[in-house]
Scaffold this active site. Structure first.
Site, PDB file in Angstrom:
ATOM      1  N   GLU A   1     -10.124   6.327 -11.117  1.00  0.00           N
ATOM      2  CA  GLU A   1      -8.539   5.209 -12.129  1.00  0.00           C
ATOM      3  C   GLU A   1      -8.783   4.522 -13.288  1.00  0.00           C
ATOM      4  O   GLU A   1      -7.995   4.079 -13.098  1.00  0.00           O
ATOM      5  CB  GLU A   1      -7.598   5.202 -11.332  1.00  0.00           C
ATOM      6  CG  GLU A   1      -7.121   6.088  -9.983  1.00  0.00           C
ATOM      7  CD  GLU A   1      -5.368   5.878 -10.262  1.00  0.00           C
ATOM      8  OE1 GLU A   1      -4.848   4.416  -9.867  1.00  0.00           O
ATOM      9  OE2 GLU A   1      -5.078   6.653  -8.945  1.00  0.00           O
TER      10      GLU A   1
HETATM   11  C1  BMA Z   1      -3.810   4.517  -5.936  1.00  0.00           C
HETATM   12  C2  BMA Z   1      -5.213   3.934  -5.216  1.00  0.00           C
HETATM   13  C3  BMA Z   1      -4.786   2.495  -5.736  1.00  0.00           C
HETATM   14  C4  BMA Z   1      -3.061   1.935  -5.238  1.00  0.00           C
HETATM   15  C5  BMA Z   1      -2.645   3.000  -4.314  1.00  0.00           C
HETATM   16  C6  BMA Z   1      -0.981   3.116  -4.423  1.00  0.00           C
HETATM   17  O1  BMA Z   1      -3.783   5.458  -7.220  1.00  0.00           O
HETATM   18  O2  BMA Z   1      -5.965   4.374  -6.107  1.00  0.00           O
HETATM   19  O3  BMA Z   1      -5.607   2.238  -6.748  1.00  0.00           O
HETATM   20  O4  BMA Z   1      -2.938   1.072  -4.077  1.00  0.00           O
HETATM   21  O5  BMA Z   1      -2.627   3.942  -5.982  1.00  0.00           O
HETATM   22  O6  BMA Z   1      -0.255   2.205  -4.872  1.00  0.00           O
END
Ligand code: BMA
Length: 826
Positions: free
Chosen positions: A434
């Protein structure tokens, strides 16, 4: 001394001095102190400063109560570590002595006998030095001085003329989750987090061994082994691969040597579900004058992996072919199994991977905000047929790209890739988690008032790291057949429609977007690498949040502190109100929160699987936890399976019968993830009242199943009238030749809160100390067996007038039980 004795003596002496040997310094007596203070205290290596402070009773356990807050000061301090070690005269006779740090977290200065050897700046690199000239016989002093990573990070952040999100975390090459995450505490630690050792060698040493698989047929695996050898003395040496000797001339310095090797009638490494993950042990050694001077045992697997992206009518495919066949990926995302990673035991790694295998998974994604995992993790994946999607350790922020940073990243990638690439489990290398999405969609630029130039710089830096430096380093270091790279997960953010037609996607419209679970039926991409919903941990783990008597209530400050998502409780409650009765009793609330999480994920996974082969993979967020917490995990910190993990096991079966209710009809899909064919398949639909009375039976037409087949839609009003929908369920059976059951499923028309359940009489009979039989008279929905042990099945529907045998991991005096009926009745 007679001749024979002299010969034996010389032989042993040669063995002693010529052979490569290693000695761990981790078991020496280590000490640590705050650099401002004078008094040294006992420390443990590998370890972290938080654990050492805890062991010395200087801080309370940050996992308990609200103690996380009380240990925040630690990240701003500098910490010193030291040990004394002895060197014997025999050891000194070796031509070379290396001092090796497998991992230092993070900014440190290493002193040996007062001499500064090196300043380190990356937790993910191995540090190695020739130290023969600095050690002496007898006592030696090794000191490592750690600087506060937060303070160093703040200095580094000044290099960039604009504000970076969550600064200074992305300036430090250190596990990003230590800075706090929406499932993890902020514990920015420091210390010698991996083994420290001395290695003694003579003439030459193997620095790196990798192999390329050039061809793989039924008859032959055609391999090329590549050796990187450092020679202190030029001359004639020998390399053996499984006793096949090859003579070679080495020059002084670095040498690269390629040796072909074949394996006849190879037995393939197969992913879980497709057969055995067969491994071969290949012994390689470097010899001088017929004596082994350096060696390694490789555990290799023979398999092919192709990553297929082809344009099609709807976008672009995204799937893996393993051993020549498309593999539907079922799995999860992995975060570090502890905030203090050095204390994760081999047993814990083995257990979590075994639990993944048992839940019918074939892939785990190592998420980029954690650590490159311990060797034991990859070993367990190799042995259990679990493929690994390996992120590089960058997550959810912007990253700098100055020269120092890039060189540091290059060395990190080189080191990790050379450590890991021989594992058959590794399928794909991914640049980050991300980061593309953060730059494109999260609007930090607006929040921090970036100029146009600043924004352009961020994107340029991004390209440099993830589209240039990392892929180039992979090309230089990976065997060609292992070079599968994907720059960022997800490739396109979930707000964009292309995220559903190409690439991998993280769908967060559920939870973050607060859309109902049913939206999962529409938001199906080519490869779902993240989606998830929170549930509470087991009662045992919840109780472990307290240092004293547990205060099991939703108002408890301790329990509140163990939910790290800002609106976590609110979101859980909102979704619970939509689908379930919302209990006031804590134990029942905990139980329903787990059912809710399992229900959401079931809906998502079934939508993904029904879309096969448009969709070719589903990895839910997330497998595990790093401390006791309310989170998206299916297994909590203490290793207990939440309702979700039991559901995952069911949802990931190799053959499933899935339903889809749409505009008054019921669609039925049979799905097969193996390569065999099922002929003459029919679905039997029984309409069953909650008391067990069967009020109708219909059968489908016959179909043949390869990978997926859809049966003719069934009109629901043919089965049941509207008014009795919440009093019945459909018992669905997929039958093959000779009426063999291929898969089963139960379908409920209403939401759990609408079902007109009656009180089930659940009885439990002991079969043996570790086996029980659970029976019921009327439908018992979501049977929950309570106890701090592992049940072979739990949170399951027990059909009217049926029973089920359950294995217990330990004998229990009494097994308590409840079901959904209890959530609305006392
Ligand atoms: C996702 C992950 C984490 C996070 C999760 C829940 O996109 O990559 O960064 O903990 O979301 O919010």
């Amino acid at each position: 001394m007679n001749k024979t004795f002299l010969f034996i003596f010389l032989f042993i002496q040669n063995l002693l001095f010529a052979q490569f040997s290693e000695r761990s310094l981790s078991s020496e007596k280590w000490q640590f102190k705050n650099s401002k203070e004078q008094k040294w205290l006992p420390a443990k290596v590998p370890g972290t400063v938080h654990l050492d402070l805890m062991n010395n009773q200087l801080i309370p356990d940050p996992y308990k109560d609200e103690n996380e807050k009380k240990s925040q000061w630690i990240e701003n301090e500098d910490w010193d570590y030291q040990t004394h070690f002895n060197i014997s005269s025999e050891e000194l006779e070796n031509q070379n002595i290396d001092l090796v740090f497998e991992g230092l977290d993070t900014f440190s200065e290493i002193y040996l006998n007062g001499k500064l050897l090196k300043k380190t700046d990356n937790m993910f690199r191995k540090w190695e030095f020739l130290v023969k000239q600095y050690v002496k016989m007898g006592d030696n002093l090794l000191q490592i001085k750690f600087r506060s990573a937060v303070n160093v990070g703040k200095e580094l952040a000044k290099k960039v003329p604009f504000m970076m999100p969550e600064s200074p975390r992305s300036f430090v090459r250190k596990a990003q989750y230590q800075f706090g995450w929406d499932w993890g505490p902020r514990l920015v630690t420091a210390g010698i987090w991996k083994d420290v050792k001395l290695s003694f060698w003579n003439n030459a040493k193997l620095e790196n061994v990798k192999f390329e698989q050039k061809g793989l047929t039924k008859q032959m695996a055609d391999l090329n082994f590549h050796f990187e050898i450092f020679a202190d003395n030029e001359g004639i040496y020998e390399i053996s691969i499984d006793n096949k000797k090859n003579q070679l001339q080495l020059k002084k310095g670095s040498n690269n040597v390629d040796i072909p090797f074949t394996i006849e009638n190879p037995k393939l490494w197969q992913p879980n579900g497709w057969g055995d993950p067969n491994l071969y042990t290949v012994k390689v050694s470097l010899q001088k004058d017929s004596k082994i001077i350096s060696n390694e045992d490789l555990r290799i697997g023979l398999r092919t992996i192709e990553f297929i992206q082809e344009k099609d009518g709807k976008g672009k495919s995204f799937y893996f072919k393993v051993n020549g066949h498309p593999l539907y990926i079922k799995g999860t995302n992995w975060i570090p199994a502890d905030s203090f990673s050095p204390r994760i035991t081999k047993g814990k790694y083995q257990q979590l991977i075994k639990d993944s295998k048992e839940a019918n998974m074939n892939m785990i994604r190592i998420w980029g905000g954690g650590i490159y995992e311990d060797d034991e993790f990859y070993r367990a994946c190799d042995e259990n047929g679990i493929l690994v999607w390996q992120d590089f350790m960058f997550a959810g922020s912007f990253y700098p790209a100055d020269e120092d940073f890039l060189n540091n990243v290059k060395e990190e990638v080189r080191g990790q890739v050379n450590r890991l690439q021989n594992h058959p489990s590794i399928a794909l290398w991914c640049g980050n988690n991300e980061v593309d999405e953060a730059i494109v969609n999260w609007e930090y630029q607006k929040q921090f008032k970036y100029s146009k130039e600043d924004s352009l710089q961020v994107w340029k830096d991004y390209k440099k790291v993830f589209h240039e430096v990392i892929p180039n380093t992979l090309k230089e270091n990976l065997a060609a057949d292992k070079n599968i790279y994907w720059p960022s997960s997800p490739s396109i953010g979930w707000g964009h429609k292309e995220s559903l037609t190409e690439g991998d996607s993280h769908y967060w419209g559920v939870w973050w977007g607060e859309q109902p679970f049913e939206i999962y039926n529409e938001k199906v991409g080519r490869f779902m690498s993240e989606y998830g919903f929170q549930g509470m941990p087991s009662l045992e783990t919840t109780e472990s949040m307290f240092s004293g008597d547990p205060d099991l209530s939703l108002q408890s400050p301790t329990i509140k502190a163990h939910e790290k998502h800002g609106r976590g409780w609110e979101i859980i409650n909102k979704y619970m109100e939509r689908d379930y009765p919302v209990p006031t009793d804590f134990v029942k609330y905990n139980y329903v929160s787990q059912l809710l999480q399992a229900r959401g994920m079931q809906i998502a996974i079934e939508a993904h699987r029904r879309a096969k082969p448009y969709n070719m993979g589903t990895l839910y967020w997330q497998l595990n936890d790093c401390w006791p917490v309310v989170s998206w995990s299916s297994i909590d910190y203490l290793g207990n399976w939440k309702a979700l993990h039991y559901q995952i096991k069911r949802s990931f079966e190799q053959q499933v019968l899935l339903t889809e209710e749409k505009e008054g009809t019921l669609n039925l899909y049979a799905i097969n993830d193996n390569q065999n064919v099922f002929r003459n398949l029919t679905v039997e639909i029984k309409v069953v009242k909650f008391n067990g009375e069967v009020i109708g039976t219909v059968s489908s037409e016959e179909k043949t199943l390869n990978e997926i087949v859809k049966f003719d839609p069934v009109k629901i009003d043919r089965l049941i009238s509207d008014s009795s929908k919440n009093e019945v369920f459909l018992k669905l059976t997929l039958k093959g030749e000779n009426a063999k059951i291929v898969a089963e499923n139960n379908f409920f028309f209403g939401k759990p809160k609408d079902l007109k359940l009656t009180k089930p009489n659940i009885t439990i009979r002991k079969i043996s100390p570790t086996e029980i039989e659970v029976s019921t008279d009327v439908l018992a929905k979501d049977v929950y067996l309570l106890g701090d042990i592992h049940f072979s099945d739990n949170f399951f529907d027990l059909l009217p007038k049926s029973s089920k045998r359950i294995k217990l991991s330990k004998s229990l005096e009494k097994v308590e039980v409840m079901s959904l009926w209890n959530t609305v009745n006392p």
